[in-house]
Design a protein around this motif. Structure first.
Motif, PDB file in Angstrom:
ATOM      1  N   ARG A 126     114.125  57.709   1.045  1.00  0.00           N
ATOM      2  CA  ARG A 126     113.189  58.624   1.694  1.00  0.00           C
ATOM      3  C   ARG A 126     113.460  58.595   3.193  1.00  0.00           C
ATOM      4  N   ILE A 127     113.359  59.756   3.829  1.00  0.00           N
ATOM      5  CA  ILE A 127     113.629  59.858   5.261  1.00  0.00           C
ATOM      6  C   ILE A 127     112.420  60.465   5.960  1.00  0.00           C
ATOM      7  N   SER A 128     111.885  59.731   6.928  1.00  0.00           N
ATOM      8  CA  SER A 128     110.828  60.266   7.785  1.00  0.00           C
ATOM      9  C   SER A 128     111.424  60.481   9.171  1.00  0.00           C
ATOM     10  N   ILE A 129     110.738  61.239   9.993  1.00  0.00           N
ATOM     11  CA  ILE A 129     111.222  61.537  11.340  1.00  0.00           C
ATOM     12  C   ILE A 129     110.122  61.266  12.358  1.00  0.00           C
ATOM     13  N   LYS A 130     110.503  60.622  13.455  1.00  0.00           N
ATOM     14  CA  LYS A 130     109.613  60.479  14.611  1.00  0.00           C
ATOM     15  C   LYS A 130     110.208  61.325  15.729  1.00  0.00           C
ATOM     16  N   THR A 131     109.471  62.306  16.211  1.00  0.00           N
ATOM     17  CA  THR A 131     110.051  63.292  17.115  1.00  0.00           C
ATOM     18  C   THR A 131     109.173  63.598  18.321  1.00  0.00           C
ATOM     19  N   ARG A 132     109.827  64.018  19.378  1.00  0.00           N
ATOM     20  CA  ARG A 132     109.143  64.710  20.475  1.00  0.00           C
ATOM     21  C   ARG A 132     109.219  66.199  20.181  1.00  0.00           C
ATOM     22  N   ILE A 133     108.651  67.013  21.056  1.00  0.00           N
ATOM     23  CA  ILE A 133     108.522  68.440  20.747  1.00  0.00           C
ATOM     24  C   ILE A 133     109.548  69.295  21.486  1.00  0.00           C
ATOM     25  N   GLY A 134     110.507  68.665  22.149  1.00  0.00           N
ATOM     26  CA  GLY A 134     111.537  69.409  22.847  1.00  0.00           C
ATOM     27  C   GLY A 134     112.120  68.595  23.979  1.00  0.00           C
ATOM     28  N   ILE A 135     112.967  69.244  24.760  1.00  0.00           N
ATOM     29  CA  ILE A 135     113.596  68.602  25.904  1.00  0.00           C
ATOM     30  C   ILE A 135     112.872  68.948  27.200  1.00  0.00           C
ATOM     31  N   ASN A 136     112.723  70.229  27.465  1.00  0.00           N
ATOM     32  CA  ASN A 136     112.156  70.682  28.737  1.00  0.00           C
ATOM     33  C   ASN A 136     110.822  71.396  28.596  1.00  0.00           C
ATOM     34  N   SER A 137     110.626  72.052  27.460  1.00  0.00           N
ATOM     35  CA  SER A 137     109.484  72.945  27.335  1.00  0.00           C
ATOM     36  C   SER A 137     108.873  72.874  25.936  1.00  0.00           C
ATOM     37  N   GLU A 138     107.570  73.025  25.898  1.00  0.00           N
ATOM     38  CA  GLU A 138     106.859  73.067  24.627  1.00  0.00           C
ATOM     39  C   GLU A 138     107.274  74.270  23.785  1.00  0.00           C
ATOM     40  N   GLU A 139     107.850  75.279  24.427  1.00  0.00           N
ATOM     41  CA  GLU A 139     108.290  76.467  23.702  1.00  0.00           C
ATOM     42  C   GLU A 139     109.407  76.150  22.708  1.00  0.00           C
ATOM     43  N   GLU A 140     110.074  75.016  22.881  1.00  0.00           N
ATOM     44  CA  GLU A 140     111.141  74.616  21.962  1.00  0.00           C
ATOM     45  C   GLU A 140     110.594  74.132  20.622  1.00  0.00           C
ATOM     46  N   TRP A 141     109.326  73.804  20.578  1.00  0.00           N
ATOM     47  CA  TRP A 141     108.733  73.157  19.415  1.00  0.00           C
ATOM     48  C   TRP A 141     108.752  74.043  18.170  1.00  0.00           C
ATOM     49  N   GLN A 142     108.523  75.324  18.334  1.00  0.00           N
ATOM     50  CA  GLN A 142     108.479  76.216  17.183  1.00  0.00           C
ATOM     51  C   GLN A 142     109.802  76.175  16.406  1.00  0.00           C
ATOM     52  N   GLU A 143     110.927  76.284  17.109  1.00  0.00           N
ATOM     53  CA  GLU A 143     112.229  76.258  16.444  1.00  0.00           C
ATOM     54  C   GLU A 143     112.490  74.905  15.789  1.00  0.00           C
ATOM     55  N   LEU A 144     112.135  73.826  16.495  1.00  0.00           N
ATOM     56  CA  LEU A 144     112.362  72.499  15.931  1.00  0.00           C
ATOM     57  C   LEU A 144     111.547  72.287  14.664  1.00  0.00           C
TER      58      LEU A 144
END
Length: 328
Positions: A126-144
Motif C-alpha cells: 500500500r502506498i500513501s502520500i504526504k504532500t504540500r500543495i505546490g511549489i510557489n502558488s496554491e493555484e498548483e494544487w488543483q492539478e496535483l
C-alpha cells in the motif's frame, strides 16, 4: 479519530518513538524519517528493523523521484514485513527540493504522474502520500490533486503550504477544504497544530478530518495527542489534566540513554538531545537560562546536570490552553 506522529528528520527515530510509546498515549501510527538510499544504510536499517518498532504501527517514508529507486527501497521494506510505505512529497528543504525530491518533485507534474504510474503498477505494498500543495502558488494544487486522484492511494496526508512557504508562512486551510470536496481519498491533515487551542481553531474553520498528523507541536508537548483525543471523547470539552513531571523526566532519560547506546561520543549525543530541546524547551516557562546551560555542555555529564536543574525548577513546565498557562 486517528492521530499520527509526523516524520521529522533527525528527531523521530526509533529511539524517540519507543520512548514516546512507553510513556505517552494517543498516537495511532508513526511515520519514520525519510529513507533515501537505494540500498538502506546501517542507520536506515536500524530505524526500520521490526525488533526496534514492536508494539507500534509504523509506516516507513521514502524520499525518491525515480521509480526504480522507490521500488528497490520498498522491496527491502517488504522483506522486513511492512505492508505500507509513504511517499515524501512534502519536505521543503532547499537542498532536497533542488534535487527534485520531496516538495521539489511537485514542480514537475508530468514526471510525477509518470512516476506514480510506474510505482503503483509494480509495488505490491500500500502506498500513501504526504504532500504540500505546490511549489510557489496554491493555484498548483488543483492539478496535483487531479494527479493523485488517478491512483489508489492508501491515504493522502496534506500539509497545506507550498514549498516556498517552508514553515514560516501560515498554512492555507482552504486548500485542505478543496481537497475534501474534490477527492475520494482518505485524507489526513498536517500543519501547525501545536496546541489544543490550535486544534479547536482548525475545527472551527472547517470540519476537521478524522485523521490528523502532529509534528512540531507533539515534540514540544508530548501530551498533545492524548489531550486532543480526550477532547474528542468528551464532546469538545477539554479535561484539564496536569502532566506528571516525573513522567516527562523519565521519557527524556530513556531517549538520552538510547542515544548513548547507539551513538559514538558525547558530541553526537549532545547534538541530538539539544536539537530535541529546541522543541521540548518551548513548554518550559522562562527557561532560557537553563537552556543556555544545555547548549554550553561539553559532556553528557554536564548536560545531565543542566537538565536536572530544569526539571527541578518548580512551575517551569507549562502548556498554553486557551489563553491561560497551566503547569504540566
Amino acid at each position: 479519530m486517528k492521530i499520527y506522529m509526523a516524520p521529522m528528520e533527525g528527531l523521530t527515530s526509533y529511539i524517540y518513538r519507543n520512548a514516546y510509546n512507553r510513556y505517552f498515549h494517543g498516537v495511532d501510527k508513526y511515520f519514520t524519517p525519510f529513507l533515501a538510499n537505494r540500498r538502506l544504510n546501517h542507520k536506515e536499517k536500524q530505524d526500520v528493523l521490526p525488533e526496534h518498532n514492536e508494539g507500534m504501527e509504523v509506516v516507513p517514508q521514502i524520499l525518491a523521484n525515480q521509480a526504480d529507486v522507490f521500488l528497490e527501497i520498498a522491496e527491502q521494506l517488504q522483506e522486513y514485513g511492512y505492508c505500507e510505505v509513504n511517499l515524501n512529497l512534502g519536505c521543503p528543504s532547499g537542498t532536497v527540493a533542488a534535487k527534485g525530491r520531496g516538495a521539489g518533485f511537485l514542480a514537475y507534474p508530468e514526471r510525477l504522474d509518470q512516476f506514480l504510474a510506474e510505482i503503483f503498477e509494480t509495488c505490491r505494498m500500500r502506498i500513501s502520500i504526504k504532500t504540500r500543495i505546490g511549489i510557489n502558488s496554491e493555484e498548483e494544487w488543483q492539478e496535483l490533486l487531479e494527479i493523485y486522484n488517478r491512483y489508489p492511494l492508501a491515504e493522502l496526508i496534506v500539509h497545506p503550504r507550498v514549498q516556498k512557504d517552508f514553515y514560516r508562512k501560515p498554512v492555507r486551510p482552504e486548500a485542505f477544504a478543496y481537497a475534501a470536496e474534490h477527492t475520494e481519498h482518505v485524507l489526513c491533515y498536517n500543519g501547525d497544530i501545536r496546541s489544543v487551542k490550535d486544534y479547536r481553531r482548525f475545527c472551527g474553520m472547517f470540519r476537521m478530518p478524522e485523521r490528523v498528523m502532529l509534528g512540531r507541536g507533539l515534540l514540544a508537548n508530548p501530551e498533545l495527542a492524548g489531550k486532543i483525543r480526550r477532547l474528542g471523547e468528551n464532546g469538545s470539552r477539554l479535561i484539564e489534566e496536569c502532566m506528571d513531571i516525573d513522567t516527562l523526566e523519565a521519557f527524556h532519560q530513556e531517549i538520552l540513554e538510547g542515544y548513548c547506546r547507539i551513538l559514538s561520543g558525547d558530541k553526537n549525543v549532545l547534538y541530538k538531545m539539544i536539537e530535541l530541546w529546541c522543541y521540548m524547551g518551548q513548554g518550559f516557562v522562562d527557561s532560557g537560562k537553563y537552556l543556555k546551560k544545555l547548549k554550553k555542555a561539553r559532556s553528557v555529564l554536564e548536560y545531565e546536570l543542566a537538565v536536572k536543574e530544569i526539571f527541578k525548577a518548580d512551575g517551569y513546565c507549562a502548556e498554553v490552553i486557551g489563553d491561560e498557562k497551566k503547569t504540566w
